[in-house]
Design a protein around this motif. Sequence first.
Motif, PDB file in Angstrom:
ATOM      1  N   VAL A   1      18.842  29.762   9.137  1.00  6.16           N
ATOM      2  CA  VAL A   1      18.676  30.634   7.963  1.00  6.16           C
ATOM      3  C   VAL A   1      17.191  30.927   7.723  1.00  6.16           C
ATOM      4  O   VAL A   1      16.804  32.074   7.473  1.00  6.16           O
ATOM      5  N   LEU A  16      15.923  33.417  10.257  1.00 10.25           N
ATOM      6  CA  LEU A  16      16.478  34.748   9.964  1.00 10.25           C
ATOM      7  C   LEU A  16      15.718  35.419   8.819  1.00 10.25           C
ATOM      8  O   LEU A  16      15.347  36.601   8.892  1.00 10.25           O
ATOM      9  N   GLY A  68      13.205  38.601   8.849  1.00  9.71           N
ATOM     10  CA  GLY A  68      13.505  39.747   7.999  1.00  9.71           C
ATOM     11  C   GLY A  68      12.314  40.242   7.199  1.00  9.71           C
ATOM     12  O   GLY A  68      12.308  41.373   6.720  1.00  9.71           O
ATOM     13  N   ALA A  70      19.538  41.757  17.464  1.00 13.19           N
ATOM     14  CA  ALA A  70      19.065  40.734  18.396  1.00 13.19           C
ATOM     15  C   ALA A  70      19.515  39.367  17.906  1.00 13.19           C
ATOM     16  O   ALA A  70      19.337  39.037  16.729  1.00 13.19           O
ATOM     17  N   ALA A 103      24.449  31.799  10.057  1.00 14.75           N
ATOM     18  CA  ALA A 103      23.244  31.947   9.230  1.00 14.75           C
ATOM     19  C   ALA A 103      23.406  33.099   8.235  1.00 14.75           C
ATOM     20  O   ALA A 103      23.008  32.982   7.066  1.00 14.75           O
ATOM     21  N   VAL A 104      24.001  34.216   8.678  1.00 13.27           N
ATOM     22  CA  VAL A 104      24.236  35.349   7.766  1.00 13.27           C
ATOM     23  C   VAL A 104      25.188  34.916   6.646  1.00 13.27           C
ATOM     24  O   VAL A 104      24.972  35.217   5.472  1.00 13.27           O
ATOM     25  N   LEU A 161      17.438  41.979   3.556  1.00 12.33           N
ATOM     26  CA  LEU A 161      16.568  40.995   4.217  1.00 12.33           C
ATOM     27  C   LEU A 161      17.245  40.418   5.459  1.00 12.33           C
ATOM     28  O   LEU A 161      16.640  40.312   6.539  1.00 12.33           O
ATOM     29  N   VAL A 162      18.511  40.061   5.316  1.00 16.36           N
ATOM     30  CA  VAL A 162      19.264  39.424   6.391  1.00 16.36           C
ATOM     31  C   VAL A 162      19.487  40.414   7.548  1.00 16.36           C
ATOM     32  O   VAL A 162      19.309  40.072   8.724  1.00 16.36           O
ATOM     33  N   ARG A 166      17.690  43.049   8.225  1.00 15.52           N
ATOM     34  CA  ARG A 166      16.380  43.289   8.830  1.00 15.52           C
ATOM     35  C   ARG A 166      16.023  42.140   9.785  1.00 15.52           C
ATOM     36  O   ARG A 166      15.430  42.350  10.844  1.00 15.52           O
ATOM     37  N   GLY A 167      16.397  40.932   9.395  1.00 12.54           N
ATOM     38  CA  GLY A 167      16.122  39.757  10.213  1.00 12.54           C
ATOM     39  C   GLY A 167      16.881  39.744  11.528  1.00 12.54           C
ATOM     40  O   GLY A 167      16.506  39.034  12.462  1.00 12.54           O
ATOM     41  N   ARG A 194      17.704  42.723  13.176  1.00 10.94           N
ATOM     42  CA  ARG A 194      17.473  43.964  13.934  1.00 10.94           C
ATOM     43  C   ARG A 194      16.727  43.683  15.233  1.00 10.94           C
ATOM     44  O   ARG A 194      15.847  42.841  15.280  1.00 10.94           O
ATOM     45  N   ALA A 195      17.112  44.430  16.270  1.00  6.68           N
ATOM     46  CA  ALA A 195      16.466  44.257  17.568  1.00  6.68           C
ATOM     47  C   ALA A 195      15.023  44.751  17.482  1.00  6.68           C
ATOM     48  O   ALA A 195      14.704  45.627  16.692  1.00  6.68           O
TER      49      ALA A 195
END
Lengths: 197, 197
Positions: free
Chosen positions: A187, A190, A194, B148, B158-159, B190-191, B193-194, B196-197
Amino acid sequence: MPPAAAEPLTPERILATTEEVLRRFGPTKATVVDVARALGVSHGSVYRHFPSKAALREAVTDRWLARSVVMLEEIASAPTGSAPSKLEAWLEALFEAKRHKAGDDPELFATYTVLLAENSGVVDAHLSELIDQLGRIIAEGVAAGSLAADDVPAAARAVFDATGRFHDPQYAADWLSPTIITEFEAVTALVIRGLRA
Amino acid sequence: MPPAAAEPLTPERILATTEEVLRRFGPTKATVVDVARALGVSHGSVYRHFPSKAALREAVTDRWLARSVVMLEEIASAPTGSAPSKLEAWLEALFEAKRHKAGDDPELFATYTVLLAENSGVVDAHLSELIDQLGRIIAEGVAAGSLAADDVPAAARAVFDATGRFHDPQYAADWLSPTIITEFEAVTALVIRGLRA
């Protein structure tokens, strides 16, 4: 704790003794008279510093919460280190502090869970302070170009919310899970990813 | 619900009636006899489908949880749409389903909170199913190059953990806050974006 009335009766001594009394009797049974007896003073002396039982419970809650804030503030205001690594260190230190509080002294932790529910104003102020520290780390990263956030206070709040499983006392039972550290790291990674610029 | 013994006594009818009975009497008072009476059948007829009160409570919990899974599965397995937008739609649908359950029928929600604590196996299976859906969306994004993740199941977990404040029933009281939607959107953005490739 032996009575030691010769020492000056400071608010700090009263609060330390109140914590001992709460640990021993539990939050429902502990009284101001118990605290006064443990200090070897009259309950009137305690009331001169804390005008009511509620005020004393509020102050002891505040003191307990404040303990981790000092250590986190050191990380937030450290003059060196990149914002992403500070963010990681700060989240790790918060989780570690909470796990220690819950694991090392479960009775006191349960006591404080009761007090936290009673003193939501104290808790809200504490959470604001933590989110403010996160905001300062994020702002530093935005200024240095390592992090990106349009709205820094909102980003700080989002980081705090997204990591709730690792600091909200409601989840204390989960902190004993053998996979909790891996889950925390996933977490944290991640969330920091982000925020990267 | 009037007795209607002429209709065939299916497991589905028993479960729908059990939900009604739980809503009316609460989880501590509702009995199999109450369910049988509402159905206009003997309690032996109910026991032929559900061998114990515990089995009936487990089945009704499972059915309640399964209701949102179908709708989320449609989003997860939709043939069109990018993975990031599917992820956003899925998280929104989950939050909306939970908020509706908590807000529209608070008594039934409270009842189910009791049942969830009783049937942790059912709950764990439900959470695994949700995390599995998230994993399929993430895997699709990784294959398409929009997301990614080195370890897709860990990323899905984690999400799910990072968005817990918006689906864990422990937080139901927070869902009434006027700022909760903004906070949900900030965490979701935020999640994603975290990832994204």
